[in-house]
Design a protein around this motif. Structure first.
Motif, PDB file in Angstrom:
ATOM      1  N   VAL A 156     -39.240   1.020  13.153  1.00 28.78           N
ATOM      2  CA  VAL A 156     -38.084   1.397  13.985  1.00 28.78           C
ATOM      3  C   VAL A 156     -36.755   1.120  13.263  1.00 28.78           C
ATOM      4  N   LEU A 157     -36.828   0.465  12.104  1.00 30.72           N
ATOM      5  CA  LEU A 157     -35.601  -0.062  11.500  1.00 30.72           C
ATOM      6  C   LEU A 157     -34.931   0.864  10.477  1.00 30.72           C
ATOM      7  N   PHE A 158     -35.699   1.789   9.902  1.00 32.27           N
ATOM      8  CA  PHE A 158     -35.198   2.501   8.719  1.00 32.27           C
ATOM      9  C   PHE A 158     -34.924   3.981   8.959  1.00 32.27           C
ATOM     10  N   LEU A 195     -41.472 -11.805   1.295  1.00 34.96           N
ATOM     11  CA  LEU A 195     -40.786 -11.601   2.578  1.00 34.96           C
ATOM     12  C   LEU A 195     -40.465 -10.130   2.833  1.00 34.96           C
ATOM     13  N   LEU A 196     -40.359  -9.344   1.749  1.00 34.15           N
ATOM     14  CA  LEU A 196     -39.968  -7.937   1.892  1.00 34.15           C
ATOM     15  C   LEU A 196     -40.397  -7.183   0.637  1.00 34.15           C
ATOM     16  N   TYR A 197     -41.393  -6.315   0.774  1.00 36.47           N
ATOM     17  CA  TYR A 197     -41.924  -5.608  -0.400  1.00 36.47           C
ATOM     18  C   TYR A 197     -42.699  -4.381   0.058  1.00 36.47           C
ATOM     19  N   GLY A 215     -39.647  -9.967   9.000  1.00 35.07           N
ATOM     20  CA  GLY A 215     -38.273  -9.713   9.436  1.00 35.07           C
ATOM     21  C   GLY A 215     -37.478 -10.954   9.787  1.00 35.07           C
ATOM     22  N   ASN A 216     -38.070 -11.824  10.610  1.00 34.92           N
ATOM     23  CA  ASN A 216     -37.280 -12.981  11.059  1.00 34.92           C
ATOM     24  C   ASN A 216     -36.989 -13.953   9.914  1.00 34.92           C
ATOM     25  N   GLN A 217     -37.883 -14.000   8.887  1.00 33.73           N
ATOM     26  CA  GLN A 217     -37.600 -14.871   7.729  1.00 33.73           C
ATOM     27  C   GLN A 217     -36.505 -14.268   6.836  1.00 33.73           C
ATOM     28  N   VAL A 218     -36.541 -12.937   6.681  1.00 35.21           N
ATOM     29  CA  VAL A 218     -35.474 -12.276   5.917  1.00 35.21           C
ATOM     30  C   VAL A 218     -34.143 -12.521   6.639  1.00 35.21           C
ATOM     31  N   PHE A 219     -34.176 -12.391   7.943  1.00 34.39           N
ATOM     32  CA  PHE A 219     -32.983 -12.604   8.768  1.00 34.39           C
ATOM     33  C   PHE A 219     -32.365 -13.984   8.489  1.00 34.39           C
ATOM     34  N   LYS A 220     -33.228 -14.994   8.405  1.00 34.46           N
ATOM     35  CA  LYS A 220     -32.722 -16.371   8.206  1.00 34.46           C
ATOM     36  C   LYS A 220     -31.982 -16.510   6.877  1.00 34.46           C
ATOM     37  N   GLN A 251     -26.168  -1.911   6.135  1.00 27.53           N
ATOM     38  CA  GLN A 251     -26.404  -1.757   7.573  1.00 27.53           C
ATOM     39  C   GLN A 251     -27.876  -1.987   7.907  1.00 27.53           C
ATOM     40  N   ALA A 252     -28.280  -3.257   7.997  1.00 22.41           N
ATOM     41  CA  ALA A 252     -29.679  -3.558   8.335  1.00 22.41           C
ATOM     42  C   ALA A 252     -29.817  -3.900   9.810  1.00 22.41           C
ATOM     43  N   ASN A 253     -28.851  -4.662  10.313  1.00 16.39           N
ATOM     44  CA  ASN A 253     -28.965  -5.179  11.678  1.00 16.39           C
ATOM     45  C   ASN A 253     -27.567  -5.639  12.097  1.00 16.39           C
ATOM     46  N   GLU A 254     -27.094  -5.193  13.259  1.00 14.74           N
ATOM     47  CA  GLU A 254     -25.719  -5.561  13.639  1.00 14.74           C
ATOM     48  C   GLU A 254     -25.566  -7.059  13.850  1.00 14.74           C
ATOM     49  N   ALA A 279     -29.282   3.705  11.196  1.00 12.32           N
ATOM     50  CA  ALA A 279     -30.294   2.657  10.977  1.00 12.32           C
ATOM     51  C   ALA A 279     -30.154   2.117   9.547  1.00 12.32           C
ATOM     52  N   ASN A 280     -31.202   1.508   9.017  1.00 15.87           N
ATOM     53  CA  ASN A 280     -31.141   0.938   7.669  1.00 15.87           C
ATOM     54  C   ASN A 280     -31.567   2.009   6.662  1.00 15.87           C
ATOM     55  N   THR A 281     -30.594   2.498   5.894  1.00 15.19           N
ATOM     56  CA  THR A 281     -30.907   3.504   4.867  1.00 15.19           C
ATOM     57  C   THR A 281     -30.923   2.869   3.479  1.00 15.19           C
TER      58      THR A 281
HETATM   59  O1  UT7 Z   1     -32.462  -4.231   4.545  1.00 12.82           O
HETATM   60  C1  UT7 Z   1     -33.243  -5.261   4.065  1.00 12.82           C
HETATM   61  C2  UT7 Z   1     -33.005  -6.494   4.792  1.00 12.82           C
HETATM   62  N1  UT7 Z   1     -33.662  -6.486   6.058  1.00 12.82           N
HETATM   63  C3  UT7 Z   1     -33.153  -7.128   7.045  1.00 12.82           C
HETATM   64  O2  UT7 Z   1     -32.095  -7.696   6.908  1.00 12.82           O
HETATM   65  C4  UT7 Z   1     -33.935  -7.238   8.317  1.00 12.82           C
HETATM   66  C5  UT7 Z   1     -33.844  -8.631   8.830  1.00 12.82           C
HETATM   67  N2  UT7 Z   1     -34.578  -8.873  10.054  1.00 12.82           N
HETATM   68  C6  UT7 Z   1     -34.223  -8.328  11.251  1.00 12.82           C
HETATM   69  O3  UT7 Z   1     -33.318  -7.551  11.351  1.00 12.82           O
HETATM   70  C7  UT7 Z   1     -34.946  -8.846  12.480  1.00 12.82           C
HETATM   71  O4  UT7 Z   1     -35.710  -9.968  12.129  1.00 12.82           O
HETATM   72  C8  UT7 Z   1     -35.876  -7.782  13.119  1.00 12.82           C
HETATM   73  C9  UT7 Z   1     -35.044  -6.717  13.800  1.00 12.82           C
HETATM   74  C10 UT7 Z   1     -36.777  -7.176  12.081  1.00 12.82           C
HETATM   75  C11 UT7 Z   1     -36.746  -8.454  14.207  1.00 12.82           C
HETATM   76  O5  UT7 Z   1     -35.932  -9.140  15.162  1.00 12.82           O
HETATM   77  P1  UT7 Z   1     -36.276 -10.645  15.572  1.00 12.82           P
HETATM   78  O6  UT7 Z   1     -35.321 -10.989  16.628  1.00 12.82           O
HETATM   79  O7  UT7 Z   1     -36.265 -11.458  14.314  1.00 12.82           O
HETATM   80  O8  UT7 Z   1     -37.723 -10.519  16.189  1.00 12.82           O
HETATM   81  P2  UT7 Z   1     -39.093 -11.181  15.720  1.00 12.82           P
HETATM   82  O9  UT7 Z   1     -39.594 -10.554  14.472  1.00 12.82           O
HETATM   83  O10 UT7 Z   1     -38.955 -12.668  15.741  1.00 12.82           O
HETATM   84  O11 UT7 Z   1     -40.048 -10.754  16.901  1.00 12.82           O
HETATM   85  C12 UT7 Z   1     -39.784 -11.149  18.259  1.00 12.82           C
HETATM   86  C13 UT7 Z   1     -40.760 -10.425  19.169  1.00 12.82           C
HETATM   87  C14 UT7 Z   1     -42.212 -10.524  18.694  1.00 12.82           C
HETATM   88  O12 UT7 Z   1     -43.028 -10.626  19.834  1.00 12.82           O
HETATM   89  P3  UT7 Z   1     -43.622 -12.054  20.309  1.00 12.82           P
HETATM   90  O13 UT7 Z   1     -44.422 -12.541  19.152  1.00 12.82           O
HETATM   91  O14 UT7 Z   1     -42.409 -12.895  20.592  1.00 12.82           O
HETATM   92  O15 UT7 Z   1     -44.420 -11.689  21.519  1.00 12.82           O
HETATM   93  C15 UT7 Z   1     -42.455  -9.201  18.032  1.00 12.82           C
HETATM   94  O16 UT7 Z   1     -43.817  -8.829  18.051  1.00 12.82           O
HETATM   95  O17 UT7 Z   1     -40.465  -9.026  19.188  1.00 12.82           O
HETATM   96  C16 UT7 Z   1     -41.661  -8.275  18.903  1.00 12.82           C
HETATM   97  N3  UT7 Z   1     -41.278  -7.033  18.252  1.00 12.82           N
HETATM   98  C17 UT7 Z   1     -41.001  -5.906  18.929  1.00 12.82           C
HETATM   99  N4  UT7 Z   1     -40.984  -5.628  20.236  1.00 12.82           N
HETATM  100  C18 UT7 Z   1     -40.650  -4.389  20.605  1.00 12.82           C
HETATM  101  C19 UT7 Z   1     -41.125  -6.793  16.917  1.00 12.82           C
HETATM  102  N5  UT7 Z   1     -40.764  -5.519  16.726  1.00 12.82           N
HETATM  103  C20 UT7 Z   1     -40.681  -4.954  17.965  1.00 12.82           C
HETATM  104  C21 UT7 Z   1     -40.347  -3.666  18.400  1.00 12.82           C
HETATM  105  N6  UT7 Z   1     -40.335  -3.423  19.734  1.00 12.82           N
HETATM  106  N7  UT7 Z   1     -40.005  -2.659  17.551  1.00 12.82           N
END
Ligand code: UT7
Length: 323
Positions: A156-158, A195-197, A215-220, A251-254, A279-281
């Motif tokens: 859903v991100l890209f 973490l991302l590959y 995702g959440n580790q990259v976020f941190k 633009q990865a995440n607001e 989204a993230n291009t």
């Molecule tokens: O461009 C390269 C760099 N990339 C980034 O910077 C991306 C960095 N990461 C992010 O932007 C965020 O971590 C994400 C958007 C990928 C995810 O957000 P999050 O708040 O970190 O969520 P999470 O991965 O901790 O997941 C939370 C919950 C999980 O469910 P449980 O385990 O709490 O029940 C996931 O399974 O959200 C669930 N989840 C979804 N639910 C609905 C994960 N993806 C989805 C989804 N729709 N698409």
């Protein structure tokens, strides 16, 4: 001294728009979740017969027009992409042929989402030393081709798209008031690869592979890493965040881009945000955002632009450019 100045900007988005609602029919997700966690409302998707070089060429044509240049003027092409047409030749070589540019230098830069920041800095190594007179630096991606459409955490991100700038040498004073690329900082921490590959490649699986992300580790890592590289780029040239006119983040995440702005004390009104529509291009996101804000009249000649990105590698970095 010579500086590398951006003299034209262009962008291209494929016409097919995929909404969050449409994705909720493929994977277990919702418009609410995607908007709330990422700010994304839609993304563009390349048509089956569109290669990433086609997106790059369209963005390059617009950048050339904006700069008042033609393909005949181009002696350097650097394409930042992680989704090249072929394993080789470089997409830059294909772009050169499709645009009808003369024989010159052309190669790709692979730094994933940080690709545009890396590519701009690499191109500066030619333009800023008088070894290229007119360069195209392009960020172009077909990220949707790398998606695992059963993984809701990534698919859903890209999105797909391309953005290009024309880079030309200008004679300047060597001061932080100069036009052009005035500072940068680039980083890579290869220990964070997992973490991302993408889980495929020519010398391992012999396949293209699919994108995998914790995702959440990259976020941190994102907010801390990005902020550090921005501070390093500012410090190099004795500037502070208050000097920046516009912040053009990857633009990865607001939540990430506002987190960085808050940590640095940057006025929210200076943040260019296109993640909702694009989204993230990956490597295309910064030039796409730059083009959007030039077209709508926010960014003007003379403005100090702060660009930053982070992506697979992990790579990250920042650039300061006065338009
Ligand atoms: O461009 C390269 C760099 N990339 C980034 O910077 C991306 C960095 N990461 C992010 O932007 C965020 O971590 C994400 C958007 C990928 C995810 O957000 P999050 O708040 O970190 O969520 P999470 O991965 O901790 O997941 C939370 C919950 C999980 O469910 P449980 O385990 O709490 O029940 C996931 O399974 O959200 C669930 N989840 C979804 N639910 C609905 C994960 N993806 C989805 C989804 N729709 N698409």
């Amino acid at each position: 001294m010579l500086r590398s100045a951006i003299t034209g900007v262009g962008a291209y988005l494929p016409p097919d728009i995929v909404t969050n609602e449409a994705l909720s029919k493929i994977v277990d997700t919702s418009d609410d979740w995607i908007r709330e966690r990422t700010g994304i409302r839609q993304r563009h998707r390349a048509a089956d017969d569109q290669a990433v070089s086609d997106l790059a060429v369209e963005s390059a044509k617009k950048a050339l027009e904006a700069a008042g240049k033609t393909p005949a003027d181009i002696d350097l092409i650097v394409v930042a992409t992680t989704t090249g047409d072929l394993t080789f030749p470089a997409t830059a070589a294909i772009v050169q042929r499709k645009l009808g540019c003369p024989v010159g230098i052309a190669f790709d830069v692979q730094a994933v989402c940080s690709g545009f920041v890396y590519a701009l800095t690499v191109a500066d190594g030619f333009v800023g030393r008088g070894n290229a007179k007119c360069a195209l630096v392009i960020g172009a991606e077909t990220m949707t081709r790398l998606m695992d459409w059963t993984d809701r955490g990534t698919c859903v991100l890209f999105g797909d798209g391309a953005g290009a700038v024309v880079l030309e040498p200008v004679e300047e004073q060597g001061a932080n008031t100069d036009r052009g690329l005035i500072s940068w900082s680039l980083r890579c921490d290869g220990t964070k690869q997992d973490l991302l590959y993408v889980d495929g490649g020519p010398s391992t699986t012999g396949t293209v592979g699919k994108l995998r992300m914790a995702g959440n580790q990259v976020f941190k890592h994102a907010v801390i890493n990005i902020s550090e590289s921005i501070e390093a780029a500012l410090e190099k040239v004795d500037l502070t965040i208050a000097d920046v006119d516009w912040f053009i983040p990857h633009q990865a995440n607001e939540r990430i881009l506002h987190g960085v702005a808050k940590r640095l004390g940057l006025d929210e009104h200076k943040v260019i945000q296109t993640v909702g529509e694009h989204a993230n291009t990956s490597a295309a996101s910064i030039p796409l955002a730059l083009s959007t804000a030039i077209d709508d009249g926010r960014i003007k000649k003379g403005d100090l632009l702060l660009m930053e990105a982070m992506g697979g590698g992990l790579t990250w970095g920042a650039c300061l450019v006065r338009l």
